[in-house]
Design a protein around this motif. Structure first.
Motif, PDB file in Angstrom:
ATOM      1  N   LEU A 213       1.001  -1.185   0.090  1.00 24.94           N
ATOM      2  CA  LEU A 213      -0.067   0.047   0.023  1.00 24.94           C
ATOM      3  C   LEU A 213       0.907   1.111   0.120  1.00 24.94           C
ATOM      4  O   LEU A 213       1.916   1.350   0.638  1.00 24.94           O
ATOM      5  CB  LEU A 213      -0.918  -0.037   1.203  1.00 24.94           C
ATOM      6  CG  LEU A 213      -1.912  -1.316   1.431  1.00 24.94           C
ATOM      7  CD1 LEU A 213      -2.713  -0.934   2.492  1.00 24.94           C
ATOM      8  CD2 LEU A 213      -2.663  -1.420   0.460  1.00 24.94           C
ATOM      9  N   THR A 214       0.340   2.287  -0.754  1.00 30.13           N
ATOM     10  CA  THR A 214       1.012   3.520  -0.785  1.00 30.13           C
ATOM     11  C   THR A 214       0.252   4.555   0.133  1.00 30.13           C
ATOM     12  O   THR A 214      -0.835   4.713   0.217  1.00 30.13           O
ATOM     13  CB  THR A 214       0.831   4.236  -1.925  1.00 30.13           C
ATOM     14  OG1 THR A 214       1.550   3.348  -3.183  1.00 30.13           O
ATOM     15  CG2 THR A 214       1.666   5.366  -2.208  1.00 30.13           C
ATOM     16  N   GLU A 215       1.204   5.297   0.996  1.00 31.96           N
ATOM     17  CA  GLU A 215       0.477   6.400   1.726  1.00 31.96           C
ATOM     18  C   GLU A 215       0.988   7.623   1.036  1.00 31.96           C
ATOM     19  O   GLU A 215       2.078   8.040   1.173  1.00 31.96           O
ATOM     20  CB  GLU A 215       1.089   6.308   3.122  1.00 31.96           C
ATOM     21  CG  GLU A 215       0.524   5.055   4.101  1.00 31.96           C
ATOM     22  CD  GLU A 215      -1.151   5.078   4.357  1.00 31.96           C
ATOM     23  OE1 GLU A 215      -1.361   6.196   4.128  1.00 31.96           O
ATOM     24  OE2 GLU A 215      -1.405   4.152   4.637  1.00 31.96           O
ATOM     25  N   PRO A 216       0.261   8.335   0.336  1.00 26.99           N
ATOM     26  CA  PRO A 216       0.923   9.496  -0.606  1.00 26.99           C
ATOM     27  C   PRO A 216       1.734  10.387   0.156  1.00 26.99           C
ATOM     28  O   PRO A 216       1.103  11.198   1.114  1.00 26.99           O
ATOM     29  CB  PRO A 216      -0.658  10.065  -1.252  1.00 26.99           C
ATOM     30  CG  PRO A 216      -1.396   9.017  -1.151  1.00 26.99           C
ATOM     31  CD  PRO A 216      -1.148   8.019   0.118  1.00 26.99           C
ATOM     32  N   GLY A 217       2.774  10.729  -0.428  1.00 27.48           N
ATOM     33  CA  GLY A 217       3.704  11.682   0.109  1.00 27.48           C
ATOM     34  C   GLY A 217       4.526  11.257   1.382  1.00 27.48           C
ATOM     35  O   GLY A 217       5.235  11.901   1.909  1.00 27.48           O
ATOM     36  N   MET A 218       4.168  10.122   1.734  1.00 28.44           N
ATOM     37  CA  MET A 218       4.797   9.417   2.934  1.00 28.44           C
ATOM     38  C   MET A 218       5.727   8.307   2.829  1.00 28.44           C
ATOM     39  O   MET A 218       6.901   8.226   3.297  1.00 28.44           O
ATOM     40  CB  MET A 218       3.621   9.325   4.274  1.00 28.44           C
ATOM     41  CG  MET A 218       2.776  10.604   4.588  1.00 28.44           C
ATOM     42  SD  MET A 218       1.416  10.386   5.559  1.00 28.44           S
ATOM     43  CE  MET A 218       2.384   9.671   6.929  1.00 28.44           C
ATOM     44  N   GLY A 219       4.987   7.336   2.466  1.00 29.16           N
ATOM     45  CA  GLY A 219       5.847   6.060   2.224  1.00 29.16           C
ATOM     46  C   GLY A 219       5.089   5.026   1.663  1.00 29.16           C
ATOM     47  O   GLY A 219       4.113   4.964   1.266  1.00 29.16           O
ATOM     48  N   TYR A 220       5.462   3.906   2.229  1.00 28.62           N
ATOM     49  CA  TYR A 220       4.534   2.355   1.933  1.00 28.62           C
ATOM     50  C   TYR A 220       4.464   1.633   3.244  1.00 28.62           C
ATOM     51  O   TYR A 220       5.203   1.618   3.882  1.00 28.62           O
ATOM     52  CB  TYR A 220       5.303   1.681   0.886  1.00 28.62           C
ATOM     53  CG  TYR A 220       5.731   2.463  -0.358  1.00 28.62           C
ATOM     54  CD1 TYR A 220       4.537   2.519  -1.362  1.00 28.62           C
ATOM     55  CD2 TYR A 220       6.666   3.356  -0.470  1.00 28.62           C
ATOM     56  CE1 TYR A 220       4.700   2.978  -2.615  1.00 28.62           C
ATOM     57  CE2 TYR A 220       6.773   4.287  -1.596  1.00 28.62           C
ATOM     58  CZ  TYR A 220       5.778   4.008  -2.830  1.00 28.62           C
ATOM     59  OH  TYR A 220       5.888   4.801  -3.848  1.00 28.62           O
ATOM     60  N   ARG A 221       3.524   0.723   3.241  1.00 31.24           N
ATOM     61  CA  ARG A 221       3.267  -0.216   4.276  1.00 31.24           C
ATOM     62  C   ARG A 221       2.791  -1.740   3.536  1.00 31.24           C
ATOM     63  O   ARG A 221       2.391  -1.650   2.537  1.00 31.24           O
ATOM     64  CB  ARG A 221       2.535   0.158   5.182  1.00 31.24           C
ATOM     65  CG  ARG A 221       0.937   0.167   4.681  1.00 31.24           C
ATOM     66  CD  ARG A 221       0.029   0.319   6.092  1.00 31.24           C
ATOM     67  NE  ARG A 221      -0.011   1.896   6.192  1.00 31.24           N
ATOM     68  CZ  ARG A 221       0.192   2.514   7.387  1.00 31.24           C
ATOM     69  NH1 ARG A 221       0.693   1.554   8.568  1.00 31.24           N
ATOM     70  NH2 ARG A 221       0.253   3.787   7.625  1.00 31.24           N
ATOM     71  N   PHE A 222       3.506  -2.639   4.078  1.00 35.50           N
ATOM     72  CA  PHE A 222       2.899  -4.008   3.866  1.00 35.50           C
ATOM     73  C   PHE A 222       1.599  -4.567   4.615  1.00 35.50           C
ATOM     74  O   PHE A 222       1.683  -4.353   5.938  1.00 35.50           O
ATOM     75  CB  PHE A 222       4.025  -5.037   4.180  1.00 35.50           C
ATOM     76  CG  PHE A 222       3.443  -6.402   3.972  1.00 35.50           C
ATOM     77  CD1 PHE A 222       3.089  -7.042   2.920  1.00 35.50           C
ATOM     78  CD2 PHE A 222       3.530  -7.353   5.011  1.00 35.50           C
ATOM     79  CE1 PHE A 222       2.413  -8.324   2.696  1.00 35.50           C
ATOM     80  CE2 PHE A 222       3.021  -8.834   4.930  1.00 35.50           C
ATOM     81  CZ  PHE A 222       2.505  -9.007   3.857  1.00 35.50           C
TER      82      PHE A 222
END
Length: 224
Positions: A213-222
């Protein structure tokens, strides 16, 4: 062999620690500054880090924060800073122990053994299963309903950081630093390309990902 990363800008101290630790069957990596240390830790994850706080580029506390963003590796601070406030700051940042210079080698070795005993064993969960794929971190094997999936070393490195931190947001800068090195922290296009490649290989619907998953402008998470 147990791998120890020593981070200090004192070349004589690095040499002395390497000799002493290798004589006791430890595998030793050396880093003269914080940036080199973070790159080394990402490429060859250590079992323990010995860290000076007074580094020529990053402050040691910054290095602790960066490591704690993705790793639970024991960190033993070895510093000339002896004030109680300095110790509290380092321990609150995530260090496991603090030794003030000058120090005795026997004491350092005992602290190393103690930190390693307390450490949570790595890879307690080496198999991650989702509705779309299964990852075996120990054997570096990825399978989907269609069979084994081949990943490049960079794809594996990026995916492993994410899946070892399920549900946790990992910043763009941290991922870039850990996978490509500290000089690439602004190259966010690298992440977009590689995350897209991983989604095509792993997700049932790459355009509507459920796990990467993308957290726009912040990063990514599984998300398992």
């Amino acid at each position: 062999m147990t791998r120890i990363l020593i981070v200090d800008d004192d070349t004589q101290l690095l040499r002395a620690l390497r000799i002493n630790l290798r004589a006791r069957q430890y595998d030793v990596d050396l880093a003269p500054d914080g940036s080199t240390a973070l790159t080394a830790a990402a490429r060859h994850p250590p079992d323990l880090v010995i860290l000076d706080l007074g580094l020529p580029d990053l402050d040691g506390i910054e290095v602790i924060h960066a490591l704690r963003g993705w790793s639970s590796t024991p960190i033993v601070v070895l510093s000339a800073r002896g004030a109680q406030a300095e110790k509290v700051t380092a321990l609150d940042a995530g260090a496991d122990d603090y030794i003030t210079k000058p120090f005795g080698m026997d004491e350092l070795l005992a602290r190393i053994r103690s930190a390693l005993r307390r450490a949570t064993p790595a890879d307690t969960t080496v198999v991650i299963e989702t509705d779309a794929f299964t990852i075996d971190l120990a054997t570096k094997r990825l399978t989907t309903a269609e069979g084994d999936v081949r990943l490049t070393p960079t794809e594996w490195h990026l995916l492993e950081i994410l899946v070892r931190n399920p549900g946790k947001l990992i910043s763009q800068q941290q991922l870039l630093r850990e996978v490509w090195g500290p000089n690439y922290e602004t190259e966010t296009n690298y992440l977009r390309v590689y995350i897209a490649q991983l989604r095509r290989k792993l997700e049932l619907e790459p355009s509507r990902p459920r796990h990467l998953l993308t957290e726009p402008g912040m990063g990514y998470r599984f998300q398992p």
